[in-house]
Design an enzyme around this catalytic site. Structure first.
Site, PDB file in Angstrom:
ATOM      1  CG  ASP A 290      -1.967   8.440   1.807  1.00  0.00           C
ATOM      2  OD1 ASP A 290      -1.184   8.768   2.713  1.00  0.00           O
ATOM      3  OD2 ASP A 290      -2.686   9.248   1.208  1.00  0.00           O
TER       4      ASP A 290
ATOM      5  CG  ASP B 215      -1.640   1.271   1.439  1.00  0.00           C
ATOM      6  OD1 ASP B 215      -2.370   1.670   0.505  1.00  0.00           O
ATOM      7  OD2 ASP B 215      -1.493   1.899   2.503  1.00  0.00           O
TER       8      ASP B 215
END
Lengths: 257, 257
Positions: free
Chosen positions: A12, A10
């Site tokens: 953010d 991932d």
């Protein structure tokens, strides 16, 4: 702890927060590169082009190639292309979504659409929503890049794409097909790109509701990092736990001795 | 059938459809006036000023005074004024809502709001929604003039205020307080204005989910007219039925012989 042969990561809350790199993230990616472990960044961000996301990472000292970025807009365009490459699509979204559709040569139309596709659009207005509702009531299928209800910004939590999409779903009574994490659609595509069996892949992320659930639902092992949304404390009541959890990525060794 | 001493009457689908008067409506209001039966028009419309609504009715040959119009915006402003006349309010809406708040001398602000009030706003944009979300997350109470999910227009069913409101409620996880029909708040205020006991009032409307439910919930008898949204056929499976139903208002005699 096993040695995973590939990583889905991932962005953010895992690699950066807004414009700030997260300590340990760049070094973690460096180790993956040194050990030639393939990886791909998988993000619900629908507004940015992959080239721009990769450039942002490189500016933070995180070595990422353009083709290592996989966004919810790319997964959306790929999904529609697989169903029918001649689909006509009405779009609410930003450049990342238009770019992904264009790369799949999917026709964007203002009327007679087969699909209404919604991604975050900070130029949203009533007319765009009205047209989307009319098309969905007329039979167009409703697809939304992701169901994130809020976007973290310096100002606070602003409405996310899941919240914007609700105008059309509430008004028409039609449930959208969501593409982004935690849905299986984006995960299956990313896994296929890596080209390895699920049990050899580790999904890394900070958000239980998107990243970790995406792994759990797709039967991919998960590593939760406490550098973003979720903490072990906040998820301890849940029956399905991440495979591993670390405070930050400097605690994780991709290659066990 | 009893002789009701006052009437609450819906507008869209009951008196007119868009710009078209509904046959029998003007004559029905004429009879109410002839027999000096008090009545009030009660509408979820939040965008128009009562003077403009009354003028529209008069242009259709329906005799209505300005003070006989009661909109969801007026009920919203009155509600806030009753709770605290010094309330500061952040507004998403059109002139009907601003007008109602101004008539109650309620201060409209851009920040530090006690209430976020949402009415239909066809100039909606991301910034308005973002500010509303930030204020609600910061503790402002969320009020919505009405929960109508769609507005009938010549183009078809466009997003209603309930659908727009969902952006803020979905993003923040805060349920709005709705004011308009079928909620009790607008009904109680309208009944108070008529100044008569509930059992002497008849609520007339075409929409089961708003008009008829409003009556049922407020223990006011109801007359459903099949000139708009609902038909007897479409509601026959529901356990709570309107007190009466007619095809159109020419079939209804306000004064039994």
């Amino acid at each position: 702890m096993m040695n995973y042969k590939a990583y889905l990561i991932d962005l953010d809350g895992t690699m950066y927060r807004g414009t700030e790199p997260i300590p340990g993230a760049a070094d973690f990616v460096k180790r993956l590169n040194e050990w030639s472990i393939p990886f791909m960044f998988i993000t619900n961000n629908s507004s940015s082009k992959p080239e721009d996301v990769a450039a942002k990472l490189r500016n933070m000292g995180i070595k990422a190639k353009d083709e290592q970025i996989f966004t919810s807009s790319m997964a959306t365009a790929s999904y529609i292309h697989t169903i029918n490459p001649d689909s006509k699509v009405y779009v609410i979204g930003e450049k990342g979504l238009y770019d992904a559709l264009a790369k799949h040569h999917i026709e964007v139309v203002k009327e007679s659409a087969d699909y209404v596709v919604i991604g975050i659009d900070r130029s949203i207005n009533y007319e765009k929503l009205a047209e989307a509702c009319l098309l969905v009531r007329n039979g167009a299928k409703l697809i939304s890049t992701n169901k994130d209800i809020a976007i973290p910004t310096e100002r606070g939590l602003l409405p996310g794409n899941g919240a914007l999409t609700s105008v059309v779903s509430v008004s028409t009574g039609v449930d959208p097909l969501f593409i982004g994490k935690p849905e299986a659609i984006i995960m299956e595509q990313a896994i296929e790109k890596l080209g390895l069996p699920k049990e050899e892949i580790l999904m890394v992320g900070d958000n239980y509701q998107t990243d970790i659930l995406a792994g759990i639902r797709s039967r991919v092992d998960t590593l939760m990092v406490e550098t973003g949304v979720s903490s072990m404390e906040s998820i301890k009541h849940l029956s399905e736990q991440p495979t591993y959890c670390v405070g930050n990525l400097s605690e994780w060794n991709p290659k066990a001795p």
